[in-house]
Structure formats: C-alpha cells, structure tokens
Design an enzyme around this catalytic site. Structure first.
Site, mmCIF file in Angstrom:
data_model
loop_
_atom_site.group_PDB
_atom_site.id
_atom_site.type_symbol
_atom_site.label_atom_id
_atom_site.label_comp_id
_atom_site.label_asym_id
_atom_site.label_seq_id
_atom_site.Cartn_x
_atom_site.Cartn_y
_atom_site.Cartn_z
ATOM 1 N N GLN A 9 0.831 -1.199 0.000
ATOM 2 C CA GLN A 9 0.000 0.000 0.000
ATOM 3 C C GLN A 9 0.867 1.251 0.000
ATOM 4 O O GLN A 9 1.842 1.351 0.741
ATOM 5 C CB GLN A 9 -0.904 -0.017 1.233
ATOM 6 C CG GLN A 9 -2.050 0.960 1.175
ATOM 7 C CD GLN A 9 -3.100 0.651 2.244
ATOM 8 O OE1 GLN A 9 -3.099 -0.411 2.831
ATOM 9 N NE2 GLN A 9 -3.998 1.592 2.491
ATOM 10 N N SER A 87 4.471 -5.874 3.050
ATOM 11 C CA SER A 87 3.139 -5.844 3.664
ATOM 12 C C SER A 87 2.127 -6.537 2.761
ATOM 13 O O SER A 87 2.194 -7.745 2.566
ATOM 14 C CB SER A 87 2.748 -4.402 3.975
ATOM 15 O OG SER A 87 1.581 -4.353 4.774
ATOM 16 N N LEU A 88 1.188 -5.804 2.167
ATOM 17 C CA LEU A 88 0.208 -6.403 1.271
ATOM 18 C C LEU A 88 0.880 -7.249 0.190
ATOM 19 O O LEU A 88 0.396 -8.323 -0.185
ATOM 20 C CB LEU A 88 -0.631 -5.305 0.620
ATOM 21 C CG LEU A 88 -1.403 -5.756 -0.632
ATOM 22 C CD1 LEU A 88 -2.600 -6.581 -0.226
ATOM 23 C CD2 LEU A 88 -1.794 -4.587 -1.488
ATOM 24 N N ARG A 112 -8.830 -8.582 4.546
ATOM 25 C CA ARG A 112 -7.753 -7.833 5.220
ATOM 26 C C ARG A 112 -7.963 -6.332 5.037
ATOM 27 O O ARG A 112 -7.858 -5.541 5.975
ATOM 28 C CB ARG A 112 -6.400 -8.258 4.653
ATOM 29 C CG ARG A 112 -5.179 -7.592 5.283
ATOM 30 C CD ARG A 112 -3.946 -8.073 4.542
ATOM 31 N NE ARG A 112 -2.687 -7.728 5.186
ATOM 32 C CZ ARG A 112 -1.940 -6.684 4.881
ATOM 33 N NH1 ARG A 112 -2.354 -5.820 3.955
ATOM 34 N NH2 ARG A 112 -0.794 -6.465 5.489
ATOM 35 N N HIS A 192 0.326 -2.478 11.515
ATOM 36 C CA HIS A 192 1.550 -3.174 11.948
ATOM 37 C C HIS A 192 1.966 -2.761 13.366
ATOM 38 O O HIS A 192 3.122 -2.488 13.637
ATOM 39 C CB HIS A 192 2.692 -2.930 10.950
ATOM 40 C CG HIS A 192 2.418 -3.463 9.589
ATOM 41 N ND1 HIS A 192 2.308 -4.811 9.338
ATOM 42 C CD2 HIS A 192 2.195 -2.831 8.405
ATOM 43 C CE1 HIS A 192 2.034 -4.987 8.047
ATOM 44 N NE2 HIS A 192 1.948 -3.806 7.467
ATOM 45 N N GLN A 240 1.379 -10.894 10.623
ATOM 46 C CA GLN A 240 1.898 -9.713 9.927
ATOM 47 C C GLN A 240 1.072 -8.463 10.207
ATOM 48 O O GLN A 240 1.590 -7.348 10.230
ATOM 49 C CB GLN A 240 1.925 -10.012 8.411
ATOM 50 C CG GLN A 240 2.589 -8.947 7.574
ATOM 51 C CD GLN A 240 1.940 -8.842 6.206
ATOM 52 O OE1 GLN A 240 0.767 -8.529 6.087
ATOM 53 N NE2 GLN A 240 2.721 -9.101 5.180
#
Length: 774
Positions: A9, A87-88, A112, A192, A240
C-alpha cells in the site's frame, strides 16, 4: 539468481494496470466477481479518493501486482529463486510461490483490507535519517512507549505506528532529535502495531476457512525476515497485521544469498529505491543455510560483556537440585525467589477459572497446601466477589497468600474498574491478569497504587501482577513500564498520586509472567517448547534495556496434567507451573457434580475448539469438552449461520426450526425477551437498528445458557453443556486410572497438585541421575 519483489500500500496510482486488464481478462473477471465491482474501473477511473481508501487499495494493488507478474512470465522471464512482498505485497509473493491461488489470495486481501480500513484513531509516520536503535531509544526516553516501530524500510527509513494523538506529539520530539524528516502518512489506522490485535484475531478466523499450502519457492516473511516455514504459514501470515515489516533485513538476507537481480513487480518504483538504499547503507546479511528465523542475541553495550541466556530453573532451585546425585523434592522445584516473594512452599499456582469454578474453597485449600490460588471472578457479580473475599479472610487466618483473577473486559471496562476497586478495598496483594491485549487504566491503577521507594533506592510495589500471556507482543507490554499516556491520564483524574506517577517508569507492569500454551478455555494453541525460550530471550532483553533490579520470573501453563509434563516445564527453565483443567474436576471446584462426572472419564482426545461467547462476532475460540455433549458442534453451527446470514428472518425454515426446537428450546422471540432483560439499553437499541447484531445477541444467549446449565448441573440441558477444558485433564485421568483418584469425589485440589509435584521431582531426579551416569 533472481528475486521478485511485490510492492504494498502506497504504490497505487490512478491508471495502474491500464495495459494489463484486457490481456488477462479471465483473471479480471474473477476479481470482479469476488469483489462485487469492476476492478478495471476502480484502477483506471477511480475516483482517486476511493482508490486510496484501504478497503479498495489493497484488492486493487493485489490484482495489478498479480497481472504484472503474469505479464513478466508471459514475456519469457524465468520463475524467481526467491519472492518477497512489502506488507500487502507478501500475499502476491505467496501466490507466486503456490501457497494459494489467485482467487483465494484476493478473498484474503479483500477481508484484510476491510478490517484494516475499519481501524480508526490511529496514525503512522515515516522517520528518515535515524536508525532503528535511535528511533527506539527516542520513543522510550520521551515517554512515547505507546508507539510501535512498524516498518524497517531501510537502515535510515523507519515507519512508526500508534494512536493518532501520540504520533502528532512525536513529531516535535523527532525533529528535536535531528531526524532528517518526520512525515505523517495518510492512513486512519495504526497498522503493523499492537493496536491491530483485534483485527488480527478476526482475520485469523477468516483465514482458517481456506486451504493454505507450504510455498514451493522460498518466500521471505515480513515478520521474520527469513523464509516461511512450511509448518507455520498461516501463523506467520496473520501475525503480519500487528507485527513490524522487517524489509531492510529481508533485502539484506536476499543479498546475502547471492541474489543478482532484485526486481520490483507491480506499479511504481518504491521497492527499487529502497533496495538501492539498503545496498548502499548496509549490504548483504550472511546467514547459515539451515537458519530459517533470526536468532539475534541482545547486543552488548560499551564496556559490558554480552548478555548471557538465563540457565534452567534448577540453577535457582535449591541445594538439593544442584547435582544429579542428590534427591530432588517437590519443594526444590522452581525459583527460590518466586516462592520467597509470594510466601509459598511450592512453585505451583492454581489458575483462576471463570464464574467461580476456582471457588473460595478451592483457593483456600490451595493456600493451605503451600501454593498460590487465584479466585475465579470473571462473570461474577461484585457482591459475590466481595463475599468470597470475606470468606477467604475468615478461612486463611494465618496470613496464607491468595490472589484474584483480573480478566480484561474490552466491551465493558467498567467491570474491570469495579473489580480493581474491590481488590484495593480488600487489600488483595496479587492479581492474575488474563486476556489482556493492551494495558488498561484499571490494571495500571492497581499496579501503581501504593508505590514507594525503599532506603536502598529500589521502588517497592505493594500490589503484584502475574500476567498470563501467550504472545510476545503482549509479554513485551507487561515487561515494560506502564504506558506514560495512561499514567498521565490517571494522575490527571486524581486516581494515583504524583509520587506513584513519578515511580511508575522504574518497574514493569508485571512482576512475573505465566506463559500459557494450549489450554482449556480461551487459547492461542501455543506450544510450551517454543513459548518459553522465546519469551525468556525477550525478558532478558527488556530487563537489560530498562535496568530492572528485581527478577521477573517465567511460569508455564497449559497441558500440565501429569508429573512428566510438570517435570518437562521445570527442566526447560520454568520458575513455576500453573495448573487449570485438572483442578475443575475436584471436590472444591465450583461447578456441578454432573460436569465433574463427565470430566473424570475423558481422555486426551475428548476436547475440541468452538466459538467463544464473548468473542463470537470476531471468531474468538475456546477449547471445550467434546465427549458426551453437543456444544462444540452446535456452537460452530451457530457461528457458520451468523457468517452466512444478516438477520434471523433470512434463516431457512429448517435451520430456524432446528435452532428453536433443539438448540434453544425456546422461540426466537422468547430468547430475545431474555436478552432484553439482561443487556444494557445501548445494546438493545443497537440490536433494534441492526438485524445482524440482534441475531448475534440471540445466538450468544445459547453460549451463556450453556454455561449456566453446566454450572448448575441442569440434567435436561446436559447435551448443551459448555465446559472449558484442555487435554491435560485427559492425561491426568489416565495417570490416576485404577487408583482412588479415579473417582473425582476423592480428588482434593491441594492433594493432587502436591502429588503432581512430588512425582515430577522424582521424574526429574531420575532424568538427572541418568544424565550424570551417561
């Protein structure tokens, strides 16, 4: 050698994927069907505000990343040797590695994005020009320990995450520390970080619906900066959400493996720029081939020797345990300082089972046996708790120690506050803190009440906390001083004194931690073999970091039903053990005889996992009795129906009839009348406006009723009994089979725990002797 990197992102742009959607029409159609809208229109036409909303950004970026990867392969590029995603982007990496297919990945990302998009009140900011240690030091020294390090993007680019007001306060602090840049990010949540724990819990329940395989290509995990382990794919993926992204270390790991080409696959050039910075500022990280997770030791500061790992508990046990040729007794087991500080003969704790199953009688019996028991207060009325405390004071006239179980209640924090008021009023000197995912005002108030400084300069706490934890991030919170924000809030409200607030930063929230592996009731299904070493290292790091002068002991809980299990825990270094399931099948336990009759015959396979009543909507799970009851099957059916339908009226006729005639034995209207009588007006008002919330309240009535029936021993409702229990009791039953203790009516809580420790000492003595002989 090539590694493909998928962006996360922040890399989305209006117009991305313009040259891809027509070439991969089949995947685009699949995406449209799953998402319920045109992914092409969103990516190419926006509006941009919608594309930049987390709920839509994540699926859009996932799709474009995947199409970019397909184009790469179609153009003749080879399959990668390694994959990673920021991340993503890690979801794209897992698709490329065959852990799940595109459709599954998109369904996971869709949920998510929805959960993360719902996060409010949080913020993130990029800090440039400082390294990780400098950032962490600044956060700690400035009282901003409510902020987490979220992304380690490069050695000099760190992203921090926390509550919005804390992030805003941090800007001036970092600018004063000469950070080259402090830039708040356009997000609504503290991604996070610890504040995503509840979203992570709900996402875990969603992931469990899908088949996930071991990757066939190594995928570097954000959480560990090492390849995914085949046996921990789901666990690593879901963690995560609330864990930091160790991107810099991930890239250094790939460089250390000899990767010649690290290619960004997807829109933008963010990862390409970060790789360039990492190469320039740090270079490769050389790791042994067999190492799949980092094993860093606490760094030594200038002028000191490197920190040493704590020895097994026998080093702190007693003279009888020091050599394998000496006889080991139950009193030798565990930590001498733990037993001394709590006034115990044995390093053994009986956990506080809810709704008074850990009754005043049980706690008194444990105390008289030289062990520490916690009164089970969850779900109990304040008047009942006060009556139990008066009873205990009357029973324990020699000053034998006991404690109270303090359960976090995020939905109704006033209950937590009321229990702390009772504990302070009755001078309860130790609580067992359970189910906390963050520190709360009530818990901190209890801990800080009565803090003083001794003549030798040490801070002395009147009130002790033993925290039950099963996750490193929660352990870290308890091993750290009380959050400065909460201390300031309590001081402003006049709920602590200025002296107590001043001393708060010199001691951790918890005196000791109990590490809870797979157990009865709410459980993370952890494993003691992994929990104890990991949390011990964390404990040692934080003790060194904060300079605590008193020891913080680590206990073990979950699965302790036989002498061998208890001996194994002590041999691993546990300072004490906590028993639970075995205690509810004793004379003193505050549950019905009918439940005890069911429990005394179970084996280790006779428990199962079911939705929990208090965490029903988010997929919380508990371990319960399976043999002889239908509760696990029926509870899972209710959760399945809740996920599938949005209102009671939508249920098909067969399901509605089955619930009312078999599960509830009442009509929906009759159940809802009970609900209205026992829930706050705000809950009922919400139910009247939201049919799905009304359905949840009606379904959750079954969970409350199943517990009431079990505790009261209602024979008519036996098949619906909800009994929290772990396999430790099954192991205990097999151990005592053929003895007088086969019948629960001869099981007394202090006796069985004492015998458990006696036999554990004998087992341990034999093992030590065998090692010495060898």
């Amino acid at each position: 050698m090539v590694a493909y990197l998928f962006p996360g992102q922040g890399s989305q742009t209006l117009g991305m994927g313009a040259d891809l959607f027509d070439d991969f029409r089949d995947l685009t159609d699949v995406a449209d069907e799953i998402l319920g809208y045109s992914i092409r229109s969103l990516a190419l036409e926006g509006p941009e505000e919608r594309l930049n909303h987390t709920q839509y950004t994540q699926p859009a970026l996932f799709v474009v990343n995947e199409l970019s990867y397909r184009r790469l392969l179609a153009d003749g590029k080879p399959e990668p040797d390694y994959v990673a995603g920021h991340s993503l982007g890690e979801y794209n990496a897992l698709v490329a590695a065959g852990a799940f297919d595109f459709a599954t990945g998109l369904r996971l990302v869709k949920r998510r994005g929805e959960l993360m998009g719902q996060a409010q009140g949080g913020g993130m900011a990029a800090v440039v020009g400082l390294d990780e240690k400098e950032v962490r030091d600044i956060l700690r020294e400035s009282g901003l320990d409510t902020i987490d390090v979220a992304n380690l993007n490069s050695p000099s680019q760190i992203v921090v995450s926390g509550l919005r007001e804390d992030i805003e306060r941090a800007e001036a602090v970092f600018k004063a520390a000469q950070a080259r840049m402090f830039r708040p990010l356009a997000v609504s949540g503290a991604f996070h970080s610890r504040y995503m724990a509840e979203a992570q819990l709900e996402f875990t329940a969603h992931v469990e619906r899908f088949a996930v395989s071991a990757p066939r290509i190594p995928v570097i995990a954000n959480v560990t900066a090492r390849p995914y382990r085949a046996d921990r794919v789901v666990e690593t993926l879901v963690s995560q959400i609330s864990s930091g992204v160790r991107w810099s270390e991930s890239i250094r790991y790939l460089l250390g493996k000899g990767e010649e080409e690290l290619l960004q696959v997807g829109p933008g050039r963010v990862l390409t720029s970060l790789v360039r910075s990492i190469r320039r500022e740090a270079g490769p990280l050389i790791v042994a081939d067999e190492e799949t997770e980092p094993a860093t030791a606490p760094a030594a500061t200038a002028g000191t020797a490197p920190a040493q790992a704590a020895p097994p508990a026998l080093a702190d046990a007693g003279p009888a345990a020091a050599g394998s040729g000496l006889r080991v007794t139950a009193a030798d087991l565990g930590s001498v300082s733990f037993k001394r500080d709590y006034g115990l003969r044995y390093a053994c704790v009986a956990g506080g089972m809810y709704r008074g199953i850990a009754s005043a009688e049980l706690v008194a019996a444990v105390a008289r046996g030289g062990m520490l028991g916690f009164l089970g207060t969850a779900g109990q009325a304040p008047e009942r708790v006060e009556a139990d405390l008066r009873h205990l004071r009357g029973q324990l006239t020699a000053g034998e120690p006991f404690g109270v179980n303090l359960v976090s209640d995020r939905a109704r924090p006033e209950r937590e506050e009321a229990l702390v008021d009772i504990c302070l009023r009755h001078d309860v000197r130790v609580v067992e803190a359970s189910s906390f995912i963050a520190m709360t005002p009530a818990l901190v108030r209890y801990r800080l009440a009565g803090l003083t400084r001794a003549a030798d300069g040490q801070v002395v706490a009147r009130n002790r906390v033993i925290a039950k934890v099963s996750r490193p991030e929660i352990a870290r919170a308890f091993l750290s001083p009380a959050p400065a924000r909460l201390v300031a809030q309590l001081l402003e409200q006049g709920r602590i004194t200025a002296a107590e607030a001043e001393l708060a930063g010199e001691l951790p929230v918890a005196d000791d931690l109990c590490l809870e592996a797979d157990s009865g009731g709410h459980t993370d299904q952890g494993v003691a073999l992994t929990l104890l070493p990991a949390i011990r290292r964390l404990r040692d790091d934080l003790v060194a970091e904060h300079g605590y002068r008193r020891p913080i002991r680590l206990g073990a809980a979950g699965g302790i039903g036989t002498p061998d299990a208890a001996a194994a825990c002590f041999l691993m270094g546990a300072d004490f053990v906590t028993t639970g399931s075995i205690n509810q099948c004793t004379v003193e336990a505050g549950t019905s005889d009918l439940v005890k009759d069911l429990l005394q015959d179970i084996n280790i396979q006779d428990t199962d996992y079911a939705p929990s009543g208090d965490g029903f909507e988010v997929g919380g799970r508990v371990q319960v009795l399976k043999r002889g009851v239908l509760f696990p099957a029926r509870a899972n059916k209710l959760y399945e129906l809740y996920k599938r339908y949005d209102a009671l009226e939508q249920l098909d006729a067969t399901a509605a009839r089955q619930l009312q005639t078999r599960y509830f034995r009442k009509s929906f209207d009759e159940v809802y009348a009970d609900v209205r009588a026992h829930h706050p007006a705000a809950e009922i008002e919400k139910a009247e406006q939201d049919p799905k919330h009304k359905m949840a309240l009606v379904f959750k009535w079954y969970f409350a009723n199943s517990t009431r029936q079990a505790l009261s021993g209602d024979d008519d409702g036996r098949v619906d009994f909800q009994v929290h229990c772990g396999p430790a009791l099954g192991a205990f039953n097999q151990w005592v089979k053929g003895t007088e203790w086969e019948d629960w009516r001869r099981r007394h809580v202090a006796e069985i725990n004492g015998r458990l420790l006696d036999e554990a000492a004998a087992v341990l003595g034999r093992r030590l002797a065998a090692v010495g002989t060898a």
